[in-house]
Motif scaffolding. Structure first.
Motif, mmCIF file in Angstrom:
data_model
loop_
_atom_site.group_PDB
_atom_site.id
_atom_site.type_symbol
_atom_site.label_atom_id
_atom_site.label_comp_id
_atom_site.label_asym_id
_atom_site.label_seq_id
_atom_site.Cartn_x
_atom_site.Cartn_y
_atom_site.Cartn_z
ATOM 1 N N ALA A 54 0.873 -1.421 0.133
ATOM 2 C CA ALA A 54 -0.034 -0.186 0.274
ATOM 3 C C ALA A 54 0.564 1.516 0.297
ATOM 4 O O ALA A 54 0.584 2.035 -0.335
ATOM 5 N N ILE A 55 2.493 1.023 0.158
ATOM 6 C CA ILE A 55 3.211 2.221 0.318
ATOM 7 C C ILE A 55 3.408 2.253 -0.668
ATOM 8 O O ILE A 55 4.124 1.151 -1.710
ATOM 9 N N PRO A 56 3.623 3.662 -1.554
ATOM 10 C CA PRO A 56 3.919 4.513 -2.185
ATOM 11 C C PRO A 56 5.079 4.157 -2.993
ATOM 12 O O PRO A 56 5.768 4.171 -2.136
ATOM 13 N N ASP A 57 5.855 3.524 -4.192
ATOM 14 C CA ASP A 57 7.376 3.723 -4.734
ATOM 15 C C ASP A 57 8.132 4.764 -4.746
ATOM 16 O O ASP A 57 9.098 4.446 -3.812
ATOM 17 N N SER A 58 7.453 5.831 -4.041
ATOM 18 C CA SER A 58 8.211 7.152 -4.073
ATOM 19 C C SER A 58 8.550 7.835 -3.108
ATOM 20 O O SER A 58 9.937 7.304 -2.553
ATOM 21 N N ILE A 59 8.029 6.385 -1.512
ATOM 22 C CA ILE A 59 8.486 6.493 -0.221
ATOM 23 C C ILE A 59 9.986 5.356 -0.167
ATOM 24 O O ILE A 59 9.997 5.556 -0.038
ATOM 25 N N LYS A 60 8.931 4.580 -1.090
ATOM 26 C CA LYS A 60 10.008 2.850 -0.780
ATOM 27 C C LYS A 60 11.292 3.686 -1.204
ATOM 28 O O LYS A 60 12.865 3.334 -0.662
ATOM 29 N N VAL A 61 11.774 3.753 -2.789
ATOM 30 C CA VAL A 61 12.423 4.939 -3.139
ATOM 31 C C VAL A 61 13.487 5.183 -2.074
ATOM 32 O O VAL A 61 14.999 5.329 -1.826
#
Length: 342
Positions: A54-61
């Motif tokens: 559920a966490i956006p990839d932009s945050i994960k990066v």
């Protein structure tokens, strides 16, 4: 449960120390402990966040990048290993930490707060926004220049597990590395009653560490490093300009007759500050508009603005000279200052 017991004990110790030293500070310390605990218990381990679909990839990066920065600061820069920045917290609007500073209106003398263990500091953080506003008004009523603003990050010197907050992730790679390394530095070296030196050392290590990290991760010719170096050049030029403006203001303040009315001194002060604003256009900056936004025009900044640059930038040349003497080695630099002030 163990974490809760440890923090409860720490709160009790802090409160007990505060009672011994100064009764009025007890409610403040308890409020700060509650605010910090709310963040600690509301945070999630970064590893769990990275696995959450559920966490956006932009945050994960950005979170993965922070993990790399943290590892680099420990393995390559010799900063202390702790659990800081291994968890993630997305604060609500009223969860943000506010920072209060105050300075005399016609001299560059900070208002200082005294705390158990850490000693005197020239700023005070608040999770309780109403309390922050109240204290700012009290200081203004005492004729201090004041400033109350949000902070992107802070260090609890290893006492708590400081989380990554969502606000940090808005930064570009270089600024993010600088921020994380700066804050980790505070947990590695802290000199009691030396706010300005502590912040200048952390600022220096943040910049040097960020350059080293970007070069290693992205390469010497990378756009990430180029962008960071370019922005640092602008920030150095602007910082030196602001510090020079501070000297010119200090000269003005010393020129005031002893019987000068505050209304006269205030007018002369802001005439000079308005001149500073106009001079920004003449600086060799790649982005003078950004510098103007930082300086501010409505209203013009007061003494706290100039003191903030002194707090973080005034000793950079001195630290650089010592850094060069010590083979450009951050571990040696930290050891030098620890030995100097032990």
């Amino acid at each position: 449960m163990i974490r809760k017991i440890v923090i409860a004990c720490l709160i009790s110790i802090l409160a007990g120390t505060a009672i011994f030293n100064s009764f009025p500070i007890v409610p403040y310390l308890l409020e700060q402990a509650r605010g910090q605990a709310k963040m600690i218990f509301g945070a999630r381990n970064i590893e769990a966040v990275l696995e959450d679909p559920a966490i956006p990839d932009s945050i994960k990066v950005k979170l993965k990048l922070i993990q790399e920065i943290r590892t680099f600061s420990i393995d390559e820069l010799g900063l202390n290993a702790n659990k800081n920045y291994t968890s993630y917290y997305a604060p609500k609007a009223n969860d943000n930490l506010l920072l209060l500073t105050a300075t005399k209106p016609y001299s560059f003398e900070n208002y200082e707060w005294s705390f158990p263990i850490i000693g005197k500091v020239s700023y005070k953080g608040f999770f309780n926004h109403e309390r922050a506003q109240t204290e700012m008004k009290e200081l203004a009523a005492m004729d201090y220049d004041t400033d109350l603003g949000r902070v992107a990050a802070w260090s609890t010197l290893g006492w708590f597990k400081d989380p990554v907050t969502s606000g940090m992730l808005k930064r570009q790679e270089g600024q993010l590395a600088d921020l994380i390394i700066h804050e980790i530095s505070h947990g590695t070296i802290y000199i009691k009653d030396q706010t300005e030196l502590n912040e200048n050392i952390a600022s220096f290590i943040g910049v040097e560490g960020a350059r080293k990290f970007l070069k290693k991760k992205f390469g010497a010719d990378s756009k990430e490093l180029e962008s960071y170096v370019s922005r640092q050049k602008d920030e150095k030029i602007f910082s030196e300009f602001v510090l020079d403006c501070m000297k010119r203001l200090e000269t003005l303040y010393k020129s005031f007759p002893k019987d000068a009315e505050d209304s006269y001194k205030s007018i002369q002060k802001y005439i000079l500050i308005s001149q500073f604003y106009n001079e920004i256009s003449n600086l060799p900056l790649t982005d003078p508009d950004r510098a103007k936004r930082i300086f501010g025009k409505d209203p013009y900044p007061n003494n706290t603005f100039f003191m903030s640059f002194k707090r973080y930038q005034f000793q950079q040349d001195e630290i650089l000279e010592k850094f060069n003497e010590l083979d450009k080695n951050i571990e040696k630099l930290i050891k030098y200052y620890k030995e100097l002030y032990k």
